[in-house]
Structures are given as structure tokens and as C-alpha cells.
Design an enzyme around this catalytic site. Structure first.
Site, mmCIF file in Angstrom:
data_model
loop_
_atom_site.group_PDB
_atom_site.id
_atom_site.type_symbol
_atom_site.label_atom_id
_atom_site.label_comp_id
_atom_site.label_asym_id
_atom_site.label_seq_id
_atom_site.Cartn_x
_atom_site.Cartn_y
_atom_site.Cartn_z
ATOM 1 C CB SER A 155 -46.491 57.431 -5.747
ATOM 2 O OG SER A 155 -45.359 56.706 -6.164
ATOM 3 C CE LYS A 202 -47.502 54.418 -8.518
ATOM 4 N NZ LYS A 202 -46.260 55.164 -8.425
#
Lengths: 166, 163
Positions: free
Chosen positions: A48, A92
Site C-alpha cells: 500500500s 499510511k
């Protein structure tokens, strides 16, 4: 009464053992406090955050001070406790702070269907750098600021990628 | 000699510093992994908690379940630690009245995975999941066990008392 005498013989050894254990315990406490509240190393993996972080796994140094003083800003890579699975930590990038308006594509593969959202008070918007393979705020919505547990500082492994993360 | 005075002073300071560090570490581990005190005030948990303030003991060992009073970090303001009761776990269907004073219109929500639904015992004046939505598990700090202050109400905090 003989067993009492045996116990007495072991008293000296027991005292020394206790002292050694307490030294180890104190050392572990110190390591724990540093690891939790100051700086720690974390192994992160997954697609990701490509190309910033590698697929097969990196070890990064993360500090746990900034989020306590509100010094988390746009573009920071943060370690967040997952809102869908409290036993997992996700890494993230922060793309929106409270009050910011964001537009994102609900399905990046299809390309259309842009959604606009305002990040509510007390929340942040996190997204992986790899939009095509990331489960992030586009899926589970803005995340409460308190779930942020650390800010990534630099990558220490693999050695050829050693350096700060941008 | 002057230098040995400073030597002794330095040694004393280091010893005191190490002692303080040990006490602090012990308190820290206890507070973060076992139990911690919390100050709760406000009308949202009447009659379980007093609006004028209570000091409660909250434990971090058990996983919160339905009916537990929990202390959690507010999703609205990371500096606040509200105390409310867990009314629904992930997967539960919760029904609530949208505007308790105004009308009787009610909504039903399924609590998403990894979240809990909290409500105050005094529904009429409580800022809870009906306003800020379900709370992720990661924000829950502990389950309230016992009231320590005011002393005349020293005792366990349990299921809601039906009036």
C-alpha cells in the site's frame, strides 16, 4: 524441621537471584518506556505504500513524541492503529487534517466517480501512496487523531534504502 | 576538599535520579497495563456517576463487552477522555432516537467491525455515539471497575440501575 534448615541455606542464593532479576526487570522497563514513548523500530510490509516503502518489508524508525504534541502534519507517514482491526497497525500518509476538504476517486481503476469529503474535527485522512492497492480512509473513512501512534522518521533496513522517508 | 563535596553531591543526585526513574517506571507500567484512575464529571452518566465528579478506577486487562462502562479517547477531541457505557459491539444492530426532545423518529445502525457503540446512561444529556458515531476499539482506554471518590459512594460500578 530439617526442611527449614534447607530453606535457610538457600536464602543467600535466593537474595542474589532476586537482585539479578530486579536488574533485568529495571532494564526491560527502560527499554519498554523508550520503545513506546520515544522511538521504536517497526517492520512494515505490504504494497500500500509503494514506491515509498518496499513490498517485501522494511524496518523503519518511528518516533512517538510528535503526535502527543499535535505536531503531525500533512504529508507525514504515520503509524496508525487500524479502525477496523484494533490488533493491527497500519502505515499510511496523512493527506488531510481536520477541516480540510478532499476529493478522491472511489475506484481508482475505473477512474471516475469522484467523491468530495470534509475531514471532521478530531480526525485525519490517511491514504497509502499506492492508490491501487491500499485500504485506507477511502475505504474506512477519516480516522480519529488519537489512533495515531507514531510518525515514521527514517528507514534503516534494507541498507541500500537507508535514509529519511519522503 | 571542594572536589569531593561535588563528587558526593553528584553521587547523591544520581542515586535520587535512579530512584525516581524506578518509581516512575513502576507507576507507568502499572498505569498502562493494569489499572489507572480517571476523573469523570458531567450529567451524561446519571445515576451511575455523579455529575459533580467522581474518581474511578479503570482496568486495562479485560476486553470491553456489552454493558461495561468504559473510558475512551473522544473521536471529536483527542485531549478529552469521556466515560460512557458500551451498548453495542461490532455486528450489533443499535436503534436510537435521533432527537429525544423533539420527535420519536428512530434510526437503526449496524456497528461496523472493530468499533463499539457507546451511550451515556442519561440519554437526555449525553454526547455519545448517537452524535459522533461508533468508536474504534483502539480508542478505548479501560473499563471502569470501581468508584474511589466521593467516599460515601465507594464501591463497584455495575450495570445500569433501573429507576
Amino acid at each position: 524441621m530439617r526442611w527449614l534448615r534447607y530453606l535457610n541455606q538457600w536464602r543467600g542464593t535466593a537474595k542474589e537471584a532476586l537482585e539479578q532479576v530486579s536488574i533485568v526487570a529495571k532494564f526491560l522497563c527502560l527499554i519498554h518506556v523508550t520503545d513506546r514513548y520515544i522511538i521504536s523500530s517497526t517492520h512494515v510490509q505490504g504494497p500500500s505504500m509503494l514506491p515509498t516503502l518496499n513490498l517485501t518489508g522494511d524496518v523503519i524508525l518511528a518516533e512517538h513524541l510528535s503526535h502527543r504534541f499535535g505536531k503531525i502534519g500533512l504529508g507525514d507517514i504515520v503509524l496508525v492503529r487500524s479502525p477496523t482491526d484494533p490488533t493491527r497497525m497500519v502505515t499510511k500518509r496523512i493527506l488531510g487534517l481536520e477541516g480540510h476538504r478532499l476529493s478522491f476517486s472511489a475506484d481508482p481503476l475505473v477512474g471516475d466517480g469522484s467523491v468530495s469529503v470534509v475531514v471532521p474535527k478530531g480526525h485525519v485522512w490517511i491514504q497509502g501512496d499506492n492508490l491501487y492497492a491500499s485500504t485506507d480512509s477511502r475505504n474506512f473513512g477519516p480516522v480519529p487523531y488519537s489512533l495515531i501512534e507514531g510518525k515514521a522518521l527514517l528507514r534503516v533496513w534494507p541498507p541500500r534504502f537507508f535514509g529519511s522517508l519522503r | 576538599m571542594a572536589s569531593s563535596f561535588w563528587n558526593i553531591a553528584y553521587q547523591q543526585a544520581m542515586r535520587s535520579g535512579v530512584f525516581v526513574a524506578k518509581v516512575y517506571s513502576f507507576l507507568h507500567v502499572t498505569t498502562n497495563y493494569l489499572a489507572f484512575p480517571a476523573y469523570a464529571f458531567g450529567p451524561s452518566m446519571i445515576p451511575t456517576l455523579h455529575p459533580s465528579g467522581n474518581v474511578v478506577l479503570a482496568e486495562r486487562i479485560s476486553k470491553p463487552s456489552r454493558g461495561d462502562v468504559v473510558v475512551f479517547q473522544s473521536p471529536e477531541d483527542p485531549n478529552k477522555l469521556p466515560t460512557k457505557r458500551v451498548v453495542g459491539l461490532e455486528g450489533d444492530s443499535v436503534s436510537f432516537v435521533v432527537g429525544p426532545g423533539k420527535n420519536d423518529e428512530s434510526r437503526t445502525i449496524v456497528v461496523p467491525k472493530g468499533h463499539v457503540w457507546v451511550e451515556g446512561d442519561y440519554i437526555q444529556n449525553s454526547r455519545d455515539s448517537r452524535i459522533f458515531g461508533p468508536v474504534p476499539y483502539g480508542l478505548i482506554q479501560g473499563r471502569v471497575l470501581w468508584r474511589v471518590w466521593p467516599f460515601q459512594d465507594f464501591g463497584p460500578i455495575g450495570p445500569p440501575t433501573t429507576t
